[in-house]
Enzyme design. Structure first.
Site, PDB file in Angstrom:
ATOM      1  N   ASP A 158      -4.317   1.826   4.054  1.00  0.00           N
ATOM      2  CA  ASP A 158      -4.845   0.565   4.567  1.00  0.00           C
ATOM      3  C   ASP A 158      -4.697   0.535   6.087  1.00  0.00           C
ATOM      4  OD1 ASP A 158      -5.582  -2.032   5.157  1.00  0.00           O
ATOM      5  OD2 ASP A 158      -4.334  -2.953   3.606  1.00  0.00           O
TER       6      ASP A 158
ATOM      7  N   LYS B  57      -8.925   2.208   2.619  1.00  0.00           N
ATOM      8  CA  LYS B  57      -9.431   0.974   3.228  1.00  0.00           C
ATOM      9  C   LYS B  57      -9.328   1.158   4.743  1.00  0.00           C
ATOM     10  CE  LYS B  57      -8.310  -3.349   1.805  1.00  0.00           C
ATOM     11  NZ  LYS B  57      -7.338  -4.459   1.658  1.00  0.00           N
TER      12      LYS B  57
ATOM     13  N   ASP C  52      -1.611  -2.012  -4.274  1.00  0.00           N
ATOM     14  CA  ASP C  52      -2.766  -2.502  -3.507  1.00  0.00           C
ATOM     15  C   ASP C  52      -3.680  -1.321  -3.164  1.00  0.00           C
ATOM     16  OD1 ASP C  52      -4.242  -4.585  -2.313  1.00  0.00           O
ATOM     17  OD2 ASP C  52      -3.273  -4.285  -0.385  1.00  0.00           O
ATOM     18  N   ASP C  53      -3.730  -0.912  -1.931  1.00  0.00           N
ATOM     19  CA  ASP C  53      -4.584   0.218  -1.561  1.00  0.00           C
ATOM     20  C   ASP C  53      -3.753   1.493  -1.366  1.00  0.00           C
ATOM     21  OD1 ASP C  53      -7.034  -1.400  -1.271  1.00  0.00           O
ATOM     22  OD2 ASP C  53      -5.970  -2.285   0.440  1.00  0.00           O
TER      23      ASP C  53
ATOM     24  N   ASP D 121       0.841  -1.188   0.000  1.00  0.00           N
ATOM     25  CA  ASP D 121       0.000   0.000   0.000  1.00  0.00           C
ATOM     26  C   ASP D 121       0.883   1.248   0.000  1.00  0.00           C
ATOM     27  OD1 ASP D 121      -2.379  -1.652   0.476  1.00  0.00           O
ATOM     28  OD2 ASP D 121      -1.504  -1.944   2.476  1.00  0.00           O
TER      29      ASP D 121
END
Ligand SMILES: *[C@@H]1O[C@H](CO)[C@@H](O)[C@H](O)[C@H]1NC(C)=O
Ligand SMILES: *[C@@H]1O[C@H](CO)[C@@H](O)[C@H](O)[C@H]1NC(C)=O
Length: 391
Positions: A218, A254, A214-215, A190
């Site tokens: 997070d 997230k 990914d994010d 992330d």
């Protein structure tokens, strides 16, 4: 010399310690003065005592073992590790082990981070760029630290990760981008992760998190509420590296998640933040529990829902969701909502905004560290709704 300016704002009660200089062209047998700087950052950290300032002169540092910070200052005698004046300081982790780790291998905790910060509180890190490392910053069980104007990019795991019992940390004006994890085909690198931890009083302000595998942000298994302000997350979760079995999630924010036993109830606060052009959701509780407060955020043009809240108990006020692919909002469970774009109704599309030009938010920051304010995603109506970059 310009350097005293750097200190305004955090020196008021600081004990005036020694100053140690480091340069890529220094010598570890040198005195550590401005005219005779040390060469390795680790040697300066080892020499420093609480209250000292370590200045890194311009250039690229290429350590072959990661830099470990394992001692604490006090509230009145911080340690400072800072770029000197406005000089550009890069620490390149490419020569460290695990860049990258093998597919599906484990990455030992002590090897995580170009800067591995463990059990180290009352540090101030300022103006350093960390690239190509096994994580850029990896901080565990460390509190009362300030991480200001750092850049973490192109690392082989998450750019900036904080874990463990870590409270009262401030992450200010972080840029974290292009981080990816070949080890897991993009499943968990992330931009910024506060994960598997506890601790009150953590604040993220003015971060930009983009093009991570990914994010963007997070908060997986972080059991205490975190406050997030003025943060922008975009372009996360796309396979820009050609991974097979691609695992990237692609949420802008997230806000939790994890195993039921480890998830806790975290009362996260998110305000004045923007998620756009992420592969998946703009803002999601991701099965997290807790009382969330989301005020004046904007989710625009994300690949899934703008806001998804199902397990957290949220208060959503004056947010905007527009042009997100699956749905603007996906709200179930116990959510309180008022004055959001979807409550107001009507048409919310590009023509609703004064500007959909993101070049100010993605461009160079002002010298203060703030992004340059623009009309990006401000409603044409002038309503006090959604996030503003004028702050
Ligand atoms: C965000 O939160 C901070 C701290 O609580 C507050 O000062 C600021 O006004 C808030 N901004 C918005 C847009 O709600
Ligand atoms: C809205 O504007 C953005 C940025 O110019 C563009 O990429 C997108 O295609 C536009 N969406 C629509 C539905 O017009």
């Amino acid at each position: 010399m310009l350097f005293p300016i750097v200190f305004i704002g955090f020196s008021a009660q600081v004990v005036f310690g020694a100053t140690i200089y480091v340069s890529p062209t220094g010598l570890d047998t040198a005195a550590g003065t401005i005219t005779a700087p040390l060469k390795s950052i680790q040697s300066a950290i080892d020499k420093a005592v609480a209250g000292d300032t370590i200045y890194l002169r311009a250039g690229t540092y290429s350590p072959t073992t990661n830099i470990q910070i394992k001692k604490s200052g006090t509230a009145s005698a911080l340690y400072t590790l800072s770029a000197y004046s406005t000089e550009k300081v890069i620490i390149d982790g490419e020569g460290l082990p695990y860049t990258p780790a093998d597919l599906d291998a484990s990455l030992p905790s002590a090897s995580r981070g170009i800067l591995h910060i463990q059990g180290a509180s009352y540090w101030k890190l300022y103006g350093i760029e960390l690239i190509n490392g096994p994580y850029g910053i990896y901080a565990v069980d460390s509190s009362y630290n300030t991480y200001e104007k750092l850049v973490t990019r192109d690392n082989y795991e998450t750019g900036f990760q904080l874990q463990g019992a870590s409270a009262h940390n401030t992450v200010l004006y972080l840029d974290s981008y292009g981080n990816r994890d070949p080890r897991k085909n993009g499943e968990s690198a992330d931009g910024l992760g506060f994960k598997e931890g506890t601790g009150a009083g953590n604040l993220i302000k003015g971060a930009r998190l983009w093009n991570n595998v990914d994010d963007g942000l997070d908060l997986w298994e972080f059991k205490t509420g975190i406050e997030i302000q003025d943060t922008i997350s975009w372009g996360n979760g796309f396979n820009r590296w050609g991974f097979t079995d691609f695992g990237g999630d692609g949420n802008g924010f997230k806000l939790g998640g994890g195993d039921a036993a480890d998830i806790g109830a975290a009362n996260h606060i998110v305000n004045n933040s923007i998620a756009f052009l992420n592969a998946a959701k703009g803002f999601t509780d991701n099965s997290q529990t807790g009382n969330f407060v989301l005020t004046r955020n904007t989710a625009w043009n994300n690949g899934d829902s703008g806001f998804k809240m199902a397990t957290a108990v949220s208060t959503l006020t004056s947010n905007i969701a527009a042009l997100n692919t699956n749905s603007q909002v996906s709200l179930s469970g116990t959510q309180t909502q008022s004055g959001n774009s979807w409550n107001i109704g009507g048409t919310w599309n590009n023509a609703t905004f004064k500007s959909v030009d993101s070049s100010s938010v993605t461009g160079a920051r002002a010298s203060s560290g703030k992004i340059v304010g623009s009309d990006f995603l401000l409603p044409v109506s002038g309503a006090a709704l959604g996030a503003t970059t004028y702050w």
